[in-house]
Design a protein around this motif. Structure first.
Motif, PDB file in Angstrom:
ATOM      1  N   UNK A 140       0.947  -1.311   0.028  1.00 54.92           N
ATOM      2  CA  UNK A 140       0.136   0.440   0.005  1.00 54.92           C
ATOM      3  C   UNK A 140       0.964   1.358  -0.115  1.00 54.92           C
ATOM      4  N   UNK A 141       0.476   2.276  -0.392  1.00 56.38           N
ATOM      5  CA  UNK A 141       1.245   3.799  -0.701  1.00 56.38           C
ATOM      6  C   UNK A 141       0.402   4.725   0.983  1.00 56.38           C
ATOM      7  N   UNK A 142       2.073   4.825   1.172  1.00 57.70           N
ATOM      8  CA  UNK A 142       1.814   5.460   2.763  1.00 57.70           C
ATOM      9  C   UNK A 142       1.978   6.634   2.412  1.00 57.70           C
ATOM     10  N   UNK A 143       1.271   8.378   2.784  1.00 53.07           N
ATOM     11  CA  UNK A 143       1.829   9.371   2.972  1.00 53.07           C
ATOM     12  C   UNK A 143       2.476   9.549   3.779  1.00 53.07           C
ATOM     13  N   UNK A 144       3.787   9.963   3.675  1.00 54.54           N
ATOM     14  CA  UNK A 144       5.052   9.972   4.688  1.00 54.54           C
ATOM     15  C   UNK A 144       6.096  11.134   3.660  1.00 54.54           C
ATOM     16  N   UNK A 145       6.842  11.576   4.654  1.00 59.68           N
ATOM     17  CA  UNK A 145       8.630  12.062   4.219  1.00 59.68           C
ATOM     18  C   UNK A 145       9.448  10.824   3.657  1.00 59.68           C
ATOM     19  N   UNK A 146       9.976  10.648   2.381  1.00 63.72           N
ATOM     20  CA  UNK A 146      10.275  10.082   2.263  1.00 63.72           C
ATOM     21  C   UNK A 146      12.086  10.150   1.107  1.00 63.72           C
ATOM     22  N   UNK A 147      13.051  10.248   1.544  1.00 66.77           N
ATOM     23  CA  UNK A 147      14.112  11.058   0.506  1.00 66.77           C
ATOM     24  C   UNK A 147      13.636  11.790  -0.599  1.00 66.77           C
ATOM     25  N   UNK A 148      13.099  12.597  -0.004  1.00 63.50           N
ATOM     26  CA  UNK A 148      12.272  13.417  -0.717  1.00 63.50           C
ATOM     27  C   UNK A 148      11.207  13.867  -1.545  1.00 63.50           C
ATOM     28  N   UNK A 149      10.728  12.557  -1.269  1.00 63.19           N
ATOM     29  CA  UNK A 149       9.190  11.982  -1.924  1.00 63.19           C
ATOM     30  C   UNK A 149       8.143  12.208  -0.712  1.00 63.19           C
ATOM     31  N   UNK A 150       7.157  12.954  -1.362  1.00 64.03           N
ATOM     32  CA  UNK A 150       5.630  12.164  -0.182  1.00 64.03           C
ATOM     33  C   UNK A 150       5.430  10.886   0.016  1.00 64.03           C
ATOM     34  N   UNK A 151       5.867   9.851  -0.668  1.00 64.51           N
ATOM     35  CA  UNK A 151       4.888   8.932  -0.348  1.00 64.51           C
ATOM     36  C   UNK A 151       6.115   7.914  -0.290  1.00 64.51           C
ATOM     37  N   UNK A 152       5.245   6.453   0.532  1.00 69.91           N
ATOM     38  CA  UNK A 152       6.126   5.787   0.518  1.00 69.91           C
ATOM     39  C   UNK A 152       5.839   3.977   0.199  1.00 69.91           C
ATOM     40  N   UNK A 153       6.107   3.352  -0.192  1.00 71.85           N
ATOM     41  CA  UNK A 153       4.995   1.950  -0.432  1.00 71.85           C
ATOM     42  C   UNK A 153       6.020   0.737   1.126  1.00 71.85           C
TER      43      UNK A 153
END
Length: 66
Positions: free
Chosen positions: A33-46
């Motif tokens: 699932x796709x999670x909203x959150x900061x991750x290495x400059x991106x706004x989402x992570x898997x």
């Protein structure tokens, strides 16, 4: 080990290492699932859901971006 002893050992290990067990349990990816959150400059992570043979599950980080 007996089933009872193994269960007690698992509970102790889970307190020290979340999602860990004292005996080998096979786990596999069951979905993501796709999670909203900061991750290495991106706004989402898997995030992956991992289902295990003993009926338990846990969530594992997949990668930055979705």
């Amino acid at each position: 080990m007996t089933k009872f002893t193994r269960a007690i050992a698992d509970r102790l290990v889970e307190r020290l290492v979340p999602a860990g067990t004292a005996h080998a349990v096979a786990c596999h990816k069951a979905g993501s699932k796709c999670i909203n959150g900061s991750c290495a400059g991106q706004s989402k992570y898997t995030q992956y859901r991992m289902n295990c043979d003993d009926g338990s599950y846990y969530y594992a980080f997949g990668h930055c971006g979705c």
